[in-house]
Design a protein around this motif. Structure first.
Motif: not given
Length: 143
Positions: A14-30
């Motif tokens: 419980m000390d890390k959260l799975l995230m992704c870097e968006r490769l397309k819109n919406p939110y590309k790059g975030l």
């Protein structure tokens, strides 16, 4: 009204959260959480497990998802179901839709220049913090 889901996957500690870097819109790059569409005739929970497997290779054997909250956007004619879970064991995540990574939890998830969702990720993490002891206490006996 179109349904979507967002999946908050924590590691076993419980000390890390799975995230992704968006490769397309919406939110590309975030950075964002994984998730996707709820298909017609599909329950929200079934869609959550399906999207999780498709986007990360994490199966229902690896995690129990809990329905945490919903967001309803009346003017955009859609809703988002939020699910949260803690991995039962270490799992190799694999996905080609976005760049997957494990994030530490000491970041400002309200920073909209780095994170998608207009601050919602920070809000959801705070909500999990309020209920995590109650939410995951029953799972400790299953691990």
């Amino acid at each position: 009204m179109q349904g979507y889901n967002v999946l908050m996957v924590y590691n076993k500690g419980m000390d890390k959260l799975l995230m992704c870097e968006r490769l397309k819109n919406p939110y590309k790059g975030l950075s964002n959480l994984v998730g996707g569409k709820i298909e017609n005739g599909e329950t929200g929970k079934d869609a959550a497990y399906r999207e999780l497997l498709e986007e990360t290779n994490i199966s229902s054997e690896d995690i129990i998802l809990h329905h945490l909250m919903d967001f309803k956007y009346y003017l955009q004619d859609c809703y988002v179901e939020v699910y949260v879970g803690r991995l039962r064991r270490d799992v190799s995540v694999i996905g080609d839709e976005n760049i997957l990574y494990w994030s530490d939890l000491d970041h400002n998830f309200f920073d909209m220049s780095l994170y998608a969702g207009e601050g919602n990720i920070g809000h959801m993490i705070e909500q999990v913090n309020y209920v995590k002891d109650r939410l995951f206490s029953d799972e400790d006996s299953l691990v």
